[in-house]
Design an enzyme around this catalytic site. Structure first.
Site, PDB file in Angstrom:
ATOM      1  CB  SER A  29      98.652 -42.406  21.635  1.00  0.00           C
ATOM      2  OG  SER A  29      99.871 -43.085  21.849  1.00  0.00           O
ATOM      3  CE1 TYR A  43      98.809 -39.932  26.731  1.00  0.00           C
ATOM      4  CE2 TYR A  43     100.043 -41.848  25.969  1.00  0.00           C
ATOM      5  CZ  TYR A  43      99.503 -40.590  25.734  1.00  0.00           C
ATOM      6  OH  TYR A  43      99.655 -40.004  24.495  1.00  0.00           O
TER       7      TYR A  43
HETATM    8  N1  LIG Z   1     104.406 -36.417  21.619  1.00  0.00           N
HETATM    9  C1  LIG Z   1     104.146 -37.716  21.609  1.00  0.00           C
HETATM   10  O1  LIG Z   1     105.063 -38.579  21.662  1.00  0.00           O
HETATM   11  C2  LIG Z   1     102.725 -38.199  21.476  1.00  0.00           C
HETATM   12  C3  LIG Z   1     102.503 -39.518  21.043  1.00  0.00           C
HETATM   13  C4  LIG Z   1     101.193 -39.956  20.915  1.00  0.00           C
HETATM   14  C5  LIG Z   1     100.134 -39.105  21.207  1.00  0.00           C
HETATM   15  N2  LIG Z   1     100.375 -37.840  21.636  1.00  0.00           N
HETATM   16  C6  LIG Z   1      99.230 -36.974  21.958  1.00  0.00           C
HETATM   17  O2  LIG Z   1      99.331 -35.771  21.224  1.00  0.00           O
HETATM   18  C7  LIG Z   1      98.563 -34.766  21.873  1.00  0.00           C
HETATM   19  C8  LIG Z   1      99.350 -33.471  21.868  1.00  0.00           C
HETATM   20  O3  LIG Z   1     100.477 -33.589  22.709  1.00  0.00           O
HETATM   21  P1  LIG Z   1     101.933 -33.072  22.309  1.00  0.00           P
HETATM   22  O4  LIG Z   1     102.768 -34.240  22.054  1.00  0.00           O
HETATM   23  O5  LIG Z   1     101.835 -32.013  21.290  1.00  0.00           O
HETATM   24  O6  LIG Z   1     102.388 -32.488  23.733  1.00  0.00           O
HETATM   25  P2  LIG Z   1     102.714 -31.029  24.251  1.00  0.00           P
HETATM   26  O7  LIG Z   1     103.772 -30.399  23.410  1.00  0.00           O
HETATM   27  O8  LIG Z   1     102.979 -31.203  25.709  1.00  0.00           O
HETATM   28  O9  LIG Z   1     101.363 -30.220  24.045  1.00  0.00           O
HETATM   29  C9  LIG Z   1     100.255 -30.384  24.877  1.00  0.00           C
HETATM   30  C10 LIG Z   1      99.286 -29.221  24.659  1.00  0.00           C
HETATM   31  O10 LIG Z   1      98.147 -29.422  25.491  1.00  0.00           O
HETATM   32  C11 LIG Z   1      97.935 -28.284  26.311  1.00  0.00           C
HETATM   33  N3  LIG Z   1      97.409 -28.718  27.598  1.00  0.00           N
HETATM   34  C12 LIG Z   1      98.023 -29.538  28.497  1.00  0.00           C
HETATM   35  N4  LIG Z   1      97.263 -29.673  29.589  1.00  0.00           N
HETATM   36  C13 LIG Z   1      96.149 -28.929  29.372  1.00  0.00           C
HETATM   37  C14 LIG Z   1      94.986 -28.652  30.138  1.00  0.00           C
HETATM   38  N5  LIG Z   1      94.829 -29.163  31.365  1.00  0.00           N
HETATM   39  N6  LIG Z   1      94.027 -27.851  29.622  1.00  0.00           N
HETATM   40  C15 LIG Z   1      94.188 -27.306  28.386  1.00  0.00           C
HETATM   41  N7  LIG Z   1      95.259 -27.533  27.616  1.00  0.00           N
HETATM   42  C16 LIG Z   1      96.230 -28.321  28.101  1.00  0.00           C
HETATM   43  C17 LIG Z   1      99.310 -27.627  26.432  1.00  0.00           C
HETATM   44  O11 LIG Z   1      99.227 -26.227  26.619  1.00  0.00           O
HETATM   45  P3  LIG Z   1      99.239 -25.467  28.040  1.00  0.00           P
HETATM   46  O12 LIG Z   1     100.403 -25.999  28.818  1.00  0.00           O
HETATM   47  O13 LIG Z   1      99.362 -24.026  27.640  1.00  0.00           O
HETATM   48  O14 LIG Z   1      97.923 -25.768  28.662  1.00  0.00           O
HETATM   49  C18 LIG Z   1      99.883 -27.885  25.036  1.00  0.00           C
HETATM   50  O15 LIG Z   1      99.420 -26.899  24.145  1.00  0.00           O
HETATM   51  C19 LIG Z   1      98.223 -35.315  23.252  1.00  0.00           C
HETATM   52  O16 LIG Z   1      96.881 -35.750  23.261  1.00  0.00           O
HETATM   53  C20 LIG Z   1      99.163 -36.521  23.398  1.00  0.00           C
HETATM   54  O17 LIG Z   1      98.635 -37.508  24.257  1.00  0.00           O
HETATM   55  C21 LIG Z   1     101.646 -37.355  21.770  1.00  0.00           C
END
Ligand SMILES: NC(=O)c1ccc[n+]([C@@H]2O[C@H](COP(=O)([O-])OP(=O)(O)OC[C@H]3O[C@@H](n4cnc5c(N)ncnc54)[C@H](OP(=O)(O)O)[C@@H]3O)[C@@H](O)[C@H]2O)c1
Length: 254
Positions: free
Chosen positions: A136, A149
């Protein structure tokens, strides 16, 4: 022979975008997340490829090894490892639930590290193999109100960049994707949707496409979005105390 990508956090947001990108390129998939029903639905969306689903909570110690053992038992060779699953939490460190923050460290850091460790020897046996670790823009400075985080993402960036050097001359490339605010479920899970940092969230499709292309070109680090690139560059030159103050400001309400 068909290639196979393992994607964690495949059920929503960036992870699901990666699923579509790999599927469009004809990869077979191993998908990991907690929600088995969603994994089943995704599996049936892509009948033209082999999709293996593993419902696993990666915040539980030992889960990464269980995923590895399951993949090994099925005789699947992984060509691309996408360490994407992660979550954040907003609030003063000491006021947030300790158990939840420990689970965040376990998921964002430990599971990512252990999956990389278990799969790396076989990835090195492949002709060409990719690792994509999702960090991130939080990786570039301390983040008050999301202290744990931001620290987990600094770890992901540092760990991944170190591996790039260790793996020079091998068949494996390591790319770190550093998105800024992106429209996924992350915002509601972390309770950051109403903050200044989320006032210009990018589309998850565009962020995933940029990460995917960077990974396929073997790039070291990809920061998505012009403003985010500028912010990361500024963080290199500003005192870290000022970086922390700016991070605290953008964590405030719009
Ligand atoms: N969106 C942003 O603004 C942003 C910015 C910078 C970085 N990121 C990073 O991008 C990555 C993806 O996040 P996203 O934004 O796509 O969020 P998201 O839509 O909440 O997706 C998170 C994914 O991780 C899975 N997950 C969550 N907890 C888990 C666990 N304990 N075990 C296994 N799977 C788990 C969830 O599925 P289940 O609920 O089915 O487990 C979901 O598929 C993360 O590493 C996040 O830190 C996001």
């Amino acid at each position: 022979m068909k290639r196979t990508a393992l994607i964690t956090g495949a059920t929503s947001g960036l992870g699901y975008e990666f699923v579509k990108l790999f599927a469009a390129d004809g990869y077979n998939l191993v998908l990991v997340a907690r929600n088995n029903q969603k994994l089943e639905e995704i599996k049936h969306t892509f009948p033209h490829i082999e999709v293996t689903i593993i419902a696993k909570d990666l915040s539980v110690p030992g889960a990464a090894n269980e995923v590895f053992q399951e993949v090994k038992k099925k005789g699947i060779n992984i060509d691309a490892l996408i360490n994407n699953a992660g979550f954040g939490l907003m609030g003063n460190f000491v006021d947030l639930d300790l158990q939840k923050q420990s689970e965040m460290i376990q998921l964002n850091i430990t599971a990512l590290t252990e999956l990389t460790y278990y799969f790396l020897p076989s990835l090195k046996q492949q002709n060409k193999a990719r690792i994509l670790n999702v960090a991130s823009t939080a990786a570039f400075q301390p983040g008050p109100l999301m202290a744990v985080y931001y620290a987990t993402k600094a770890y992901v960036l540092s760990f991944s960049e170190a591996l790039v050097e260790e793996l020079k001359g091998s068949s494996v490339t390591v790319t770190t994707l550093c998105p800024g605010a992106t429209k996924t479920n992350f915002g509601s899970v972390a309770s950051v949707e109403g903050t200044k940092m989320f006032s210009r969230a990018m589309s998850s499709k565009i962020v995933a496409q940029q990460g995917y292309q960077a990974m396929m070109h073997g790039k070291r680090v990809i920061i998505t979005g012009g403003l985010n690139k500028a912010g990361a560059l500024a963080a290199k030159f500003l005192p870290r105390s000022l970086g922390a103050k700016i991070a605290m400001y953008v964590a405030g309400e719009k």
